[in-house]
Design an enzyme around this catalytic site. Sequence first.
Site, PDB file in Angstrom:
ATOM      1  N   SER A 673      -5.291 133.389  37.715  1.00 41.13           N
ATOM      2  CA  SER A 673      -3.974 132.751  37.680  1.00 41.13           C
ATOM      3  C   SER A 673      -2.835 133.728  37.911  1.00 41.13           C
ATOM      4  CB  SER A 673      -3.771 132.034  36.337  1.00 41.13           C
ATOM      5  OG  SER A 673      -3.759 132.964  35.271  1.00 41.13           O
ATOM      6  N   LYS A 716       0.352 128.254  28.195  1.00 37.93           N
ATOM      7  CA  LYS A 716       1.239 129.125  28.956  1.00 37.93           C
ATOM      8  C   LYS A 716       2.695 128.683  28.827  1.00 37.93           C
ATOM      9  CE  LYS A 716      -2.386 130.331  32.284  1.00 37.93           C
ATOM     10  NZ  LYS A 716      -2.861 130.220  33.671  1.00 37.93           N
TER      11      LYS A 716
END
Length: 768
Positions: A673, A716
């Site tokens: 990511s 996140k």
Amino acid sequence: MGKFQEFPLLALRGRVVFPNTTVSFDVGRMMSLTAVKRAADGDSRLFLCAQKQSEKDEISDGDVYTAGTVVKLRQITKLPGNNLRLTAEGLFRAEARQVVKENGTFIATVEEITPVHGDSALEEAYFRTSKEILKDITSSDSRLSKDAVLSLDKCTDPDEFVNIAAHYLQIKTELKQELLECPKTLDRLKKVDKLLNDESEIIRLERKINSVVRQNIDKNQKEYYLREQLKAIHSELGDDGEERDELEEKIREKSMPEEAEQKCLKELSRMSRMQNSSPDYNVLRVYLDWMLDIPWTERTEDTEKLSDAVNILEEDHYGLEKIKERIIEYIAVLKRTDGLNAPILCFVGPPGVGKTSIASSVARALGRKFVRMSFGGVKDEAEVRGHRKTYVGAMPGRIISGMKKAGSVNPVFLLDEVDKISSDLRGDPAGALLEVLDPAQNSAFLDRYIEVPYDLSKVLFITTANTLETIPAPLLDRMEIIELTGYTPEEKREIAKRYLIPKKRDANGLKQSEISINDKAVDAIIDGYTMEAGVRGLERKIDAVCRKAAVKLSNGQVKKISVTDKNLADFLGSRRYERDGGALKGDEVGAATGLAWTSVGGTTLTIEVSAMHGKGDVLLTGKLGDVMKESARAAISYIRSNSASYGIDGSMFENTDIHIHVPEGATPKDGPSAGITMATAILSAFTQKPVKKSIAMTGEITLRGKVLPIGGLKEKALAAYRIGIHDVIIPAENRKDLEEIPESVRDSINFIPVTEVDTVFRNAILGL
């Protein structure tokens, strides 16, 4: 040798047929049936020979011995399944000179093996010796039939004697084949003589063994008699086995399954024949105590009203609405079906988010007993299945120990930290848990110590884990995953006010009238002293505040303490974290803020890139994993291949070294990511245009500049929210995950969905 003759060939598995004998056997293979039919249509004679490998079904001419026996079919009987039972009489030995396949069977051209005689006196000597040994064998062993003994006794021809003896003796097929092939009569007599001597020695050893066994039986009978006398003496002395009777009564009253009860009574009977000082006596006594302590039929009644369960969950936990909803569904189905065919629940999330406490609340909501077993660091399979009671210090495994602790057959059983189970040479505990957590198997779970099946089907198993990556796939397949992500600051504040402050106030002996902690102080603790997904660190800080307050109250300095954001430093010291501590301090060249997911929740990740004169080398530091290294190289390749569109001279890459660094180098970092974050920092370094400090991003890059979706968006987003970032770039395919993010976080953060990395650059880099 005789003349050549043709006969249908029939191959036998593991059997050798001799002349002068009558045999019966079954045939079923098509080629064998064809051979029998062909013989029956002719003179009823067959050539029988043994297969070299009896397990083979499809054979060739090379798979059979060439030496065999020509037989005459005396009887053919049909059996079920198109099989035949044949009775045949052996005529003479023969050697196959040629074997051909014809019309689905083998045809053998054979020549009779005629006996070759040598020294007649020596042959007669061996013949008589063999007959004498045979008499000794038949006089002490009844395995040979009367017909066999009579046939052998009447023999006057040595070759006929060898044939009949080889037929009846229990010897290997290879030895029988040797006797069949051997042409010399003297050699055949020598082989039979040796076989008979071997058989005589075996019989002698068997008689010796039987004698020893009989002596042991006599000894056991003597010991039994002495034990009965000892019982009578104890009875005269007033010791009439009260302990044994008491244990037997408890076993019968326990309502165990029949198999378990019989096992206990059997062990009790063994124990009663032993002295109290015997080590085995204590082993059996401890075993019986365990069997009596384990619940076999005892159970608790579930909560009648589902609304009561709902109220308990609301009372024990703030937030976690989806989790509560799923648990209520689970409980509702459980009450209606009275069974546990649904998957085992597995709570997955960072430390401190309340996985264990939710499991405890489920037990309270159901009105069941609660037992918790931690499996973190367990390596030995015996921890699950137990040790055999013959081992020193043996005891049941953790499952049966937990059932004893619960005291009922239907508790809520929490298997904590199943993601930290490991394996070594002592076995795989995760493999043993497969039986425990499989509804199709756990009704008969077998612990090695108790040695009888135990029913775990009524137990409500709940497992917890910080991550799914280390849980074996077969074990994961048996569980339904329920994710518990981190809390927002607002949720943490409510948890602190409702649960943590009262809990720690009472734990430190403080009264409500003696201390107060206002909302701003709680917010300051959350923002300035903790940086976590859960509330465990927050609980410790509140505990520290209460301890400091207890000291001041005990010294008589004050009678009441009010903790505010102004005086919080007096209790906890200087602020440890800044609200924007994980973000860039300003718009910087060659640095970008990424978002990462870890087993302890979401976090921010600053990626720094430096471009310097060199030879085009790429240096990666910060203890990056293989996936992040690949992301970095993919980002460099994309920017290099599209350098012209961003105003970069393509030749720069040939004489410029690129150093990519992720701070906190001692911490391992990996995951798919960070691609767009690395690409942004690299492009910023080459164009010397700064990256916005207020933006963070997550997503993977391809060589074509596509942005791929990622996981853990909620964690996140919470990490970005904690440090005060207001713009977050996410892959467009992750739009569907936004609904899982708390509304307060969605209102504070501007999510920018992208499909192309070029869109990322335009939003993140100033002046591009």
